[in-house]
Design an enzyme around this catalytic site. Structure first.
Site, PDB file in Angstrom:
ATOM      1  N   GLN A  45      -3.474  18.987  -8.251  1.00 42.05           N
ATOM      2  CA  GLN A  45      -3.633  20.418  -8.108  1.00 42.05           C
ATOM      3  C   GLN A  45      -3.609  20.881  -6.647  1.00 42.05           C
ATOM      4  O   GLN A  45      -3.087  21.927  -6.318  1.00 42.05           O
ATOM      5  CB  GLN A  45      -4.985  20.724  -8.744  1.00 42.05           C
ATOM      6  CG  GLN A  45      -5.481  22.082  -8.612  1.00 42.05           C
ATOM      7  CD  GLN A  45      -6.931  22.089  -9.103  1.00 42.05           C
ATOM      8  OE1 GLN A  45      -7.416  21.129  -9.692  1.00 42.05           O
ATOM      9  NE2 GLN A  45      -7.595  23.179  -8.852  1.00 42.05           N
ATOM     10  N   PHE A  46      -4.145  20.050  -5.772  1.00 44.34           N
ATOM     11  CA  PHE A  46      -4.258  20.476  -4.380  1.00 44.34           C
ATOM     12  C   PHE A  46      -3.149  19.933  -3.490  1.00 44.34           C
ATOM     13  O   PHE A  46      -2.886  20.469  -2.437  1.00 44.34           O
ATOM     14  CB  PHE A  46      -5.581  19.965  -3.803  1.00 44.34           C
ATOM     15  CG  PHE A  46      -6.767  20.619  -4.404  1.00 44.34           C
ATOM     16  CD1 PHE A  46      -7.010  21.962  -4.169  1.00 44.34           C
ATOM     17  CD2 PHE A  46      -7.646  19.907  -5.193  1.00 44.34           C
ATOM     18  CE1 PHE A  46      -8.120  22.578  -4.709  1.00 44.34           C
ATOM     19  CE2 PHE A  46      -8.758  20.518  -5.727  1.00 44.34           C
ATOM     20  CZ  PHE A  46      -8.998  21.857  -5.496  1.00 44.34           C
ATOM     21  N   ASP A  86     -12.513  20.450 -17.834  1.00 42.51           N
ATOM     22  CA  ASP A  86     -11.124  19.994 -17.984  1.00 42.51           C
ATOM     23  C   ASP A  86     -11.098  18.515 -18.369  1.00 42.51           C
ATOM     24  O   ASP A  86     -10.331  17.739 -17.809  1.00 42.51           O
ATOM     25  CB  ASP A  86     -10.372  20.231 -16.660  1.00 42.51           C
ATOM     26  CG  ASP A  86      -8.869  20.172 -16.854  1.00 42.51           C
ATOM     27  OD1 ASP A  86      -8.415  20.142 -18.017  1.00 42.51           O
ATOM     28  OD2 ASP A  86      -8.145  20.143 -15.840  1.00 42.51           O
TER      29      ASP A  86
HETATM   30  P1  AMP Z   1      -5.382  14.558  -9.302  1.00 43.07           P
HETATM   31  O1  AMP Z   1      -5.039  15.417  -8.166  1.00 43.07           O
HETATM   32  O2  AMP Z   1      -6.801  14.094  -9.235  1.00 43.07           O
HETATM   33  O3  AMP Z   1      -5.050  15.164 -10.624  1.00 43.07           O
HETATM   34  O4  AMP Z   1      -4.502  13.239  -9.178  1.00 43.07           O
HETATM   35  C1  AMP Z   1      -3.118  13.203  -9.422  1.00 43.07           C
HETATM   36  C2  AMP Z   1      -2.723  11.822  -9.833  1.00 43.07           C
HETATM   37  O5  AMP Z   1      -2.964  10.902  -8.772  1.00 43.07           O
HETATM   38  C3  AMP Z   1      -3.516  11.289 -11.024  1.00 43.07           C
HETATM   39  O6  AMP Z   1      -2.940  11.692 -12.235  1.00 43.07           O
HETATM   40  C4  AMP Z   1      -3.430   9.787 -10.815  1.00 43.07           C
HETATM   41  O7  AMP Z   1      -2.231   9.267 -11.346  1.00 43.07           O
HETATM   42  C5  AMP Z   1      -3.376   9.652  -9.293  1.00 43.07           C
HETATM   43  N1  AMP Z   1      -4.725   9.391  -8.787  1.00 43.07           N
HETATM   44  C6  AMP Z   1      -5.645  10.302  -8.427  1.00 43.07           C
HETATM   45  N2  AMP Z   1      -6.754   9.710  -7.997  1.00 43.07           N
HETATM   46  C7  AMP Z   1      -6.562   8.397  -8.095  1.00 43.07           C
HETATM   47  C8  AMP Z   1      -7.369   7.251  -7.824  1.00 43.07           C
HETATM   48  N3  AMP Z   1      -8.612   7.389  -7.354  1.00 43.07           N
HETATM   49  N4  AMP Z   1      -6.866   6.036  -8.043  1.00 43.07           N
HETATM   50  C9  AMP Z   1      -5.630   5.916  -8.530  1.00 43.07           C
HETATM   51  N5  AMP Z   1      -4.829   6.953  -8.806  1.00 43.07           N
HETATM   52  C10 AMP Z   1      -5.261   8.175  -8.607  1.00 43.07           C
END
Ligand code: AMP
Length: 893
Positions: free
Chosen positions: A602-603, A748
């Site tokens: 999202q960010f 969510d």
């Molecule tokens: P988010 O912005 O948290 O929705 O993250 C986007 C994508 O990045 C997620 O769907 C994961 O595939 C990957 N991701 C986020 N955080 C992690 C993490 N701590 N370890 C591994 N993959 C991550």
């Protein structure tokens, strides 16, 4: 303890020694009636009584009477200004100090002061402070939690009070037995009133919740009392002595004195100003179970070579003193007599004036009744008075001292008193009493006329209230008590209002949310779709000007709606790092080495990085299961370069939220880089990515598949057993159980927002949606908001209510995803419009709603007892995360 119901809201009153509590609210006079008594009759009686008192008081000067001095001082009624309410901290802008006003009448339980959770062992450091702008005599305090019509559950079970007369010196209140902690609320609904015994005389007050810091606490408060017209800010006396009367220890010390005690008691107030007058027999106290002599401060003549006790009274400013009333014991059969002579000196500047006022009351050798003796002070001007009270016998016992100066008049009567029998007819007594008598006839005439007028007004008011109630009841019949159709229509209008603001022009292509939520298939803009529901297809005109129960928040949401560059959720301008937890440390950016891109959120982007020296950086905090590699692999979430101010705020809010969460099934925030741009949050790395992708690539291992499993594993598609899937669900339930223990609404929950580590470890992530934590219960979806409608409860979609119970609904959908291995989107057979239509069916509850089907591998019991129960229409009937966690764990056994 007595209780009375007020307009369907519960009121719990816990009363100390007094027998009833009279509380006048600004709009209605309410009486907390003794059981069986009619509330309204008592209201009328109370008003009448008050009128009598006020009128009598108009011709008399008197000391404060704690029985009467019980008016709400303006937290509820708004007389206390927002700027006079402050706090040590706040959880968020929407739970700032100014929302900490007790809400007796019309409240829906939203809005409260909620402090920041600090992880310090010594809990009760947070406070809500009220400045009354002048000294007040406080007899009663009221507290209430935050319930948000069943959706919130924060309250202070115990609290303490501190007070100050000058804003610098703070004193902790304690009761007559020395207990500081006050039992507060037992639920989020009831108003709990507590008598303050002894009462407090102060200007500043602090309510300090006592917590173990594991729970979020919210408070709404009111102070009851009246202005302290004496203006006395402190008295200085020699502390009282101990008498041994026929082998009985009798203590005459000033046990509630709140100043310093050395040779003399200085800089405080105590028993002489607590509004409690001693009984004739000093061995007894009307305060239950106190020691003999408790009511009096007393001295033995033998200890004072000059034959008098000197007392110094300091006042808030220079006043013109007419008299001083001293309540004395006169039990001469036991060697106690009222003072023989009082000589009072006056001081306006730094020097005492030479000529005292001397008064000699006639000695009373007949009556042993305790009484008020009035010492005329001859209209002398002073800011301090020093009085020497000469002994009339071996002992001199005083229980109360009050001053009359200038126009200071209490609206209380001289006549009524609590327990003793003070008489004003004895020698040396109050001369003003004669004035009272001469005015009585005129007053009675006036009273009769005024009471008649008042009675008419009261009857009209009561009749209007009854009529209003009948109307309310009629309108409530349409829906159940939890969510009314009226609210739904309001919400509908809200949606329309905002959708018309934002979707004018039709296109949503330049909506910020498309950028914010790239997973567009899972997130939809519901307001456009809701309009198609018949109940919601009316014009917006219903609600023009309809006041909403969370108006303050709505206003800020509306403001952000008109700003095309905002997020779906209004950004609250908060000082995010004010009071943040020490766990949120700044990590040196140059020690991060980029390895690969993990995904996009999202960010902005999420990268896998090596963090050099992270273990040492975290020190003792470092407890990432079994990961001792160095450099440590971490996930770094970066705020996109072109992010606007609101996105930046929201990113920081997500950091703030995550920094407070510490659970094995919640992704842990390790550190941040926020000193310079781009802002980064560093979280633990979950090597198997998000749960949705992870499950999508798996196949269910059935009994017959045992042989195939190895072969498939070689081909790259792995298998997973039902038990493993339930094991994952248990972990999600456990993470959610933790969040619910903090009253934290995720908003969510879905497999896409869970991450998978080694050995099928699951952790909940993505707190982007929960950043407006405390708006949860009245949070409203904006016209342009794109939301995960297939995971959302009907009340989240239609009413914009996000609660723990709506998280439970989302958990049901997430469990369904897990057990179907994310092969299909929930309700994949339905278009977005149809999903909203289905939501309307949940709302109507006529049996036409479509539920997600039972996944093939899901046992009947798990489906009917668990999954379906998450989607119950009545939010209160949905299971808790605790129950679901236990249920799932049990099904594994
Ligand atoms: P988010 O912005 O948290 O929705 O993250 C986007 C994508 O990045 C997620 O769907 C994961 O595939 C990957 N991701 C986020 N955080 C992690 C993490 N701590 N370890 C591994 N993959 C991550």
């Amino acid at each position: 303890m007595q209780a009375g119901a007020l307009r369907g809201r519960r009121l719990t009153i816990i009363i100390g020694d007094t027998q009833a509590v009279a509380v006048k609210q600004e709009r209605n006079v309410r009486m907390c009636a003794a059981p069986g008594e009619e509330m309204k009759v008592m209201e009328v009686k109370l008003i009448t009584r008050r009128v009598v008192f006020i009128l009598l008081a108009a011709s008399a000067r008197a000391q404060v009477n704690p029985e009467i001095c019980r008016y709400p001082l303006g937290m509820t009624g708004g007389q206390i200004q927002d700027e006079d309410i402050s706090a040590s901290s706040q959880w968020s802008e929407s739970t700032a100090a100014r929302f900490g006003r007790l809400d007796f009448d019309n409240g829906d339980g939203d809005g409260a002061w909620c402090p920041h959770i600090r992880l310090e062992p010594d809990g009760h450091k947070e406070y809500l402070q009220v400045d009354l702008r002048s000294l007040h005599f406080i007899t009663l305090v009221g507290t209430q939690g935050r319930h948000a019509d069943g959706m919130g559950n924060e309250f202070a079970q115990r609290y303490m009070i501190k007070y100050s007369r000058d804003g610098n010196n703070w004193v902790g209140w304690h009761d007559r037995k020395g207990r500081q902690v006050i039992e507060g609320n037992r639920n989020a609904y009831d108003v709990v009133l507590k008598d303050l015994e002894p009462p407090i005389i102060a200007r500043f007050f602090r309510f300090m919740p006592v917590t173990d810091n594991s729970m979020i606490v919210c408070m709404r408060v009111e102070l009851y009392g009246c202005e302290w017209l004496d203006g006395l800010v402190s008295y200085s006396i020699p502390d009282g002595h101990q008498m041994i009367y026929r082998g009985l220890d009798v203590y005459f010390n000033d046990s509630v004195y709140d100043g310093a005690s050395a040779e003399r008691l200085t800089k405080g107030l105590g028993q002489l100003t607590d509004g409690t007058w001693g009984l004739d027999d000093f061995l007894h106290s009307h305060i239950y179970s106190m020691w003999p002599g408790y009511d009096y401060v007393g001295w033995n003549n033998k200890s004072f070579v000059r034959g008098y006790v000197e007392m110094i009274f300091e006042f808030d400013h220079v006043r013109n003193f007419t008299s001083m009333k001293v309540h004395c014991n006169n039990m001469f059969s036991r060697g106690v007599r009222m003072f023989r002579q009082a000589s009072c000196y006056f001081r306006s500047g730094s020097e005492w004036e030479a000529d005292p006022v001397t008064f000699r009351p006639p000695a009373d050798r007949v009556s042993q009744v305790a009484r008020f003796v009035t010492v005329p002070l001859g209209d002398r001007t002073a800011s301090a008075i020093k009085c020497r009270f000469h002994f009339g016998d071996l002992w001199m016992l005083l229980s109360e001292v009050a001053f009359q100066s200038g126009s200071a008049v209490y609206n209380t009567s001289l006549t009524p008193r609590k327990h003793g029998h003070p008489t004003n007819t004895l020698p040396g007594d109050d001369p003003t009493h004669k004035v009272d008598e001469s005015n009585t006839r005129i007053l009675i005439g006036c009273l009769v006329a005024i009471i008649a007028i008042l009675m008419t007004i009261i009857v009209i008011i009561l009749w209007r209230q009854v009529w209003q109630k009948m109307l309310e009841k009629a309108s409530r019949r349409v829906l159940d008590d939890e969510l009314t159709a009226r609210l739904a229509i309001q919400t509908e209008a809200f949606f329309f209002q905002h959708s018309s603001l934002s979707t004018e022009g039709g296109s949503t292509s330049n909506s910020t949310y498309e950028r914010i939520f790239p997973l567009c298939a899972d997130y939809q803009e519901p307001s456009r779709l809701i309009r198609k529901l018949p109940e919601f297809a009316q014009s917006t005109e219903h609600l023009d000007g309809a006041p909403h129960y969370a108006e303050a928040d709505i206003i800020s949401l509306q403001e952000s709606a008109s700003d095309s560059s905002t997020y779906s959720i209004t950004a609250v301008n908060m000082n995010l790092f004010a009071g943040t937890d020490s766990s949120m440390k700044e990590f040196p950016r140059h020690k991060l080495t980029f390895k690969e891109k993990l995904g996009e959120g999202q960010f902005g982007e999420v990268h896998l990085c090596e963090a050099e020296g992270m273990q040492e950086f975290l020190g003792e905090d470092f407890s990432i299961e079994g990961n001792n590699e160095s450099p440590l692999l971490v996930a770094v979430k970066t705020l996109r370069e072109d992010a606007n101010k609101n996105a930046r705020n929201d990113f920081l809010k997500e950091i703030r939220i995550m920094s407070r969460l510490m659970d094995p099934n919640i992704v842990r925030l390790l550190a941040v880089c926020v000193d310079t741009d781009p802002l980064c949050m560093i979280t633990e790395y979950m090597e198997n990515g998000d749960l949705n992708q992870f499950l999508c690539n798996l196949r269910l291992k059935e009994a017959a598949d045992e042989d195939k499993a190895e072969q498939e594993e070689r081909e790259g598609t792995s298998m997973v057993s039902y038990c493993k899937l339930i094991g994952m669900a248990v972990q999600i339930a456990s993470g959610m159980k933790y969040l619910s223990s903090l009253n934290f609404v995720h908003r969510d929950l879905a497999t896409r927002n869970c991450l998978v580590g080694k050995n099928y470890t699951i952790k909940i992530a993505d707190f982007g949606m929960s950043r407006n934590l405390y708006r949860g219960d009245y949070y409203r979806i904006q016209g342009r908001a794109v939301l995960p409608i297939r995971w959302m409860s009907w009340e989240s979609i239609l009413l914009g209510k996000f609660t723990m119970a709506s998280d439970v609904w989302a958990f049901g959908v997430t469990l369904w995803e897990v057990l179907t291995l994310c092969k299909k989107q929930p309700y994949s057979q339905l278009s977005d419009e149809q999903v909203i239509e289905n939501t309307g069916e949940f709302f109507r509850d006529q049996g036409k709603q479509v539920y997600l089907p039972k996944p093939l591998c899901c046992p009947e019991r798990v489906y009917s007892d668990l999954m379906l129960s998450c989607w119950r229409r009545n939010a209160k009937q949905r299971p808790s995360f605790q129950e679901m966690h236990a249920h799932l764990t049990e099904s594994l056994a």
